[in-house]
Scaffold this motif. Structure first.
Motif, PDB file in Angstrom:
ATOM      1  N   ALA A  23       0.828  -1.208   0.000  1.00  0.00           N
ATOM      2  CA  ALA A  23       0.000   0.000   0.000  1.00  0.00           C
ATOM      3  C   ALA A  23       0.864   1.260   0.000  1.00  0.00           C
ATOM      4  O   ALA A  23       0.502   2.276  -0.610  1.00  0.00           O
ATOM      5  CB  ALA A  23      -0.928   0.006   1.211  1.00  0.00           C
ATOM      6  N   TYR A  24       2.006   1.206   0.684  1.00  0.00           N
ATOM      7  CA  TYR A  24       2.925   2.344   0.707  1.00  0.00           C
ATOM      8  C   TYR A  24       3.364   2.706  -0.710  1.00  0.00           C
ATOM      9  O   TYR A  24       3.303   3.870  -1.118  1.00  0.00           O
ATOM     10  CB  TYR A  24       4.137   1.996   1.574  1.00  0.00           C
ATOM     11  CG  TYR A  24       5.165   3.103   1.686  1.00  0.00           C
ATOM     12  CD1 TYR A  24       5.040   4.071   2.666  1.00  0.00           C
ATOM     13  CD2 TYR A  24       6.252   3.163   0.824  1.00  0.00           C
ATOM     14  CE1 TYR A  24       5.977   5.100   2.787  1.00  0.00           C
ATOM     15  CE2 TYR A  24       7.188   4.179   0.932  1.00  0.00           C
ATOM     16  CZ  TYR A  24       7.057   5.142   1.915  1.00  0.00           C
ATOM     17  OH  TYR A  24       7.986   6.147   2.015  1.00  0.00           O
ATOM     18  N   ALA A  25       3.798   1.693  -1.465  1.00  0.00           N
ATOM     19  CA  ALA A  25       4.256   1.941  -2.829  1.00  0.00           C
ATOM     20  C   ALA A  25       3.108   2.399  -3.724  1.00  0.00           C
ATOM     21  O   ALA A  25       3.261   3.342  -4.517  1.00  0.00           O
ATOM     22  CB  ALA A  25       4.898   0.678  -3.408  1.00  0.00           C
ATOM     23  N   LEU A  26       1.945   1.756  -3.606  1.00  0.00           N
ATOM     24  CA  LEU A  26       0.806   2.116  -4.440  1.00  0.00           C
ATOM     25  C   LEU A  26       0.344   3.547  -4.171  1.00  0.00           C
ATOM     26  O   LEU A  26      -0.048   4.272  -5.089  1.00  0.00           O
ATOM     27  CB  LEU A  26      -0.349   1.142  -4.204  1.00  0.00           C
ATOM     28  CG  LEU A  26      -0.140  -0.283  -4.718  1.00  0.00           C
ATOM     29  CD1 LEU A  26      -1.351  -1.147  -4.367  1.00  0.00           C
ATOM     30  CD2 LEU A  26       0.105  -0.297  -6.223  1.00  0.00           C
ATOM     31  N   SER A  27       0.392   3.965  -2.897  1.00  0.00           N
ATOM     32  CA  SER A  27      -0.005   5.316  -2.550  1.00  0.00           C
ATOM     33  C   SER A  27       0.920   6.328  -3.214  1.00  0.00           C
ATOM     34  O   SER A  27       0.470   7.333  -3.779  1.00  0.00           O
ATOM     35  CB  SER A  27       0.010   5.490  -1.027  1.00  0.00           C
ATOM     36  OG  SER A  27      -0.470   6.761  -0.654  1.00  0.00           O
ATOM     37  N   TRP A  28       2.214   6.065  -3.167  1.00  0.00           N
ATOM     38  CA  TRP A  28       3.182   6.958  -3.798  1.00  0.00           C
ATOM     39  C   TRP A  28       2.978   7.013  -5.314  1.00  0.00           C
ATOM     40  O   TRP A  28       2.981   8.090  -5.913  1.00  0.00           O
ATOM     41  CB  TRP A  28       4.608   6.495  -3.493  1.00  0.00           C
ATOM     42  CG  TRP A  28       5.282   7.280  -2.420  1.00  0.00           C
ATOM     43  CD1 TRP A  28       5.462   6.926  -1.118  1.00  0.00           C
ATOM     44  CD2 TRP A  28       5.876   8.576  -2.557  1.00  0.00           C
ATOM     45  NE1 TRP A  28       6.119   7.911  -0.441  1.00  0.00           N
ATOM     46  CE2 TRP A  28       6.396   8.935  -1.289  1.00  0.00           C
ATOM     47  CE3 TRP A  28       6.010   9.457  -3.615  1.00  0.00           C
ATOM     48  CZ2 TRP A  28       7.041  10.146  -1.068  1.00  0.00           C
ATOM     49  CZ3 TRP A  28       6.656  10.672  -3.392  1.00  0.00           C
ATOM     50  CH2 TRP A  28       7.164  10.998  -2.136  1.00  0.00           C
ATOM     51  N   VAL A  29       2.806   5.847  -5.934  1.00  0.00           N
ATOM     52  CA  VAL A  29       2.622   5.804  -7.390  1.00  0.00           C
ATOM     53  C   VAL A  29       1.362   6.561  -7.783  1.00  0.00           C
ATOM     54  O   VAL A  29       1.349   7.326  -8.755  1.00  0.00           O
ATOM     55  CB  VAL A  29       2.560   4.349  -7.873  1.00  0.00           C
ATOM     56  CG1 VAL A  29       2.149   4.290  -9.348  1.00  0.00           C
ATOM     57  CG2 VAL A  29       3.909   3.662  -7.684  1.00  0.00           C
ATOM     58  N   ALA A  30       0.281   6.360  -7.024  1.00  0.00           N
ATOM     59  CA  ALA A  30      -0.971   7.060  -7.307  1.00  0.00           C
ATOM     60  C   ALA A  30      -0.794   8.567  -7.161  1.00  0.00           C
ATOM     61  O   ALA A  30      -1.293   9.350  -7.979  1.00  0.00           O
ATOM     62  CB  ALA A  30      -2.074   6.562  -6.375  1.00  0.00           C
ATOM     63  N   GLY A  31      -0.078   8.979  -6.131  1.00  0.00           N
ATOM     64  CA  GLY A  31       0.137  10.402  -5.911  1.00  0.00           C
ATOM     65  C   GLY A  31       0.943  11.044  -7.025  1.00  0.00           C
ATOM     66  O   GLY A  31       0.602  12.131  -7.517  1.00  0.00           O
ATOM     67  N   LEU A  32       1.991  10.378  -7.462  1.00  0.00           N
ATOM     68  CA  LEU A  32       2.830  10.935  -8.519  1.00  0.00           C
ATOM     69  C   LEU A  32       2.125  10.927  -9.867  1.00  0.00           C
ATOM     70  O   LEU A  32       2.413  11.755 -10.738  1.00  0.00           O
ATOM     71  CB  LEU A  32       4.138  10.147  -8.613  1.00  0.00           C
ATOM     72  CG  LEU A  32       5.068  10.251  -7.397  1.00  0.00           C
ATOM     73  CD1 LEU A  32       6.301   9.379  -7.600  1.00  0.00           C
ATOM     74  CD2 LEU A  32       5.477  11.695  -7.143  1.00  0.00           C
TER      75      LEU A  32
END
Length: 214
Positions: A23-32
Motif C-alpha cells: 500500500a505504501y508503494a501504491l499510494s506513492w505511485v498514485a500520488g505521482l
C-alpha cells in the motif's frame, strides 16, 4: 521427529506488514500519477502560487497520497522491523530503526499538514514559507530514512537482498536529503533513484516481515 507438511508454517500473502508495504508503494505511485505542479526548490512565492493556481485539489490529494498515508506506512513497517531486529538479537539496530522510523513518519505527517495548507494559500509570502519548510523537512526525513536503511543493512532481520537494498538506500537517500535540506536545485534529480530504492525497500521489507505471519 519429522514435522508434517500441514504443521509447517506456510507463507501468507495477506498480512499486515505485506499489505502495508504494498500500500505504501501504491499510494506513492498514485500520488505521482496525478501530475500535480512541481515548482523548483528555489521557486519564489509568486511562482509557487501561480503554479498551484487552479490545481488546489490535485495538490492536496497528492500530499495526502505521498505524505499523509505513507506516514502511517513508515510507522508500521518501522515498528515491525524494529521488533524483528530485536528478536534476531540486533538490539542496537532495533532501537535505531525504531527511533529513526518514528522521526521519518512524524516528519511525513507534518509535511502532509503543511502541504494541505499550501494547497489553499494564495499569499506569495506564506506559500514560499510553507513550500520551503516542506522541502527542508523532506531533506530531514530522507536523512532519517538513510539511518533506517543503514540499520536494516547491518541487522539480520531481513533477507540478504533487502539488506543490500537498505545499504544502497542509505547512500542514495542521504545524498538526496542533503540536496533538499539545502535546496540545491541543480542536484534535485538525485531524488529519483532514492525514491525508487525507498519504495522497493519498504515494500520488500513489509512482504519479508509478513511472509510467515510472525
Amino acid at each position: 521427529m519429522n514435522i508434517s507438511a500441514a504443521a509447517r508454517p506456510r507463507p501468507r500473502a495477506l498480512t499486515v506488514p505485506a499489505v502495508t508495504g504494498v500500500a505504501y508503494a501504491l499510494s506513492w505511485v498514485a500520488g505521482l500519477s496525478l501530475g500535480a505542479p512541481s515548482p523548483k526548490l528555489t521557486a519564489s512565492g509568486s511562482e509557487i502560487v501561480a503554479a498551484f493556481a487552479g490545481h488546489e485539489s490535485v495538490v492536496a490529494v497528492q500530499f495526502a497520497l505521498t505524505e499523509g498515508l505513507p506516514a502511517a506506512g513508515l510507522a508500521i513497517v518501522s515498528v515491525l522491523l524494529a521488533r524483528a531486529a530485536r528478536r534476531d538479537g540486533s538490539g542496537g539496530a532495533a532501537r535505531t530503526v525504531g527511533i529513526a522510523g518514528a522521526i521519518a513518519a512524524t516528519i511525513s505527517l507534518i509535511q502532509f499538514v503543511l502541504g494541505a495548507a499550501l494547497s489553499r494559500t494564495t499569499a506569495p509570502g506564506t506559500a514560499h514559507l510553507l513550500f520551503q519548510a516542506g522541502d527542508r523537512l523532506d531533506g530531514a526525513k530522507m536523512l532519517a530514512l538513510a539511518v533506517v536503511g543503514a540499520a536494516a543493512a547491518v541487522s539480520g532481520a531481513l533477507p540478504r537482498r533487502l539488506r543490500y537494498t537498505g545499504a544502497a538506500l542509505a547512500v542514495s537517500i542521504a545524498a538526496s536529503g542533503v540536496v533538499y535540506l539545502f535546496l540545491l536545485q541543480s542536484l534535485a534529480l538525485l531524488a529519483a533513484p532514492a525514491l525508487i530504492l525507498l519504495l522497493v525497500f519498504v515494500t520488500g521489507t513489509g512482504i519479508a516481515l509478513g511472509r510467515y505471519g510472525r
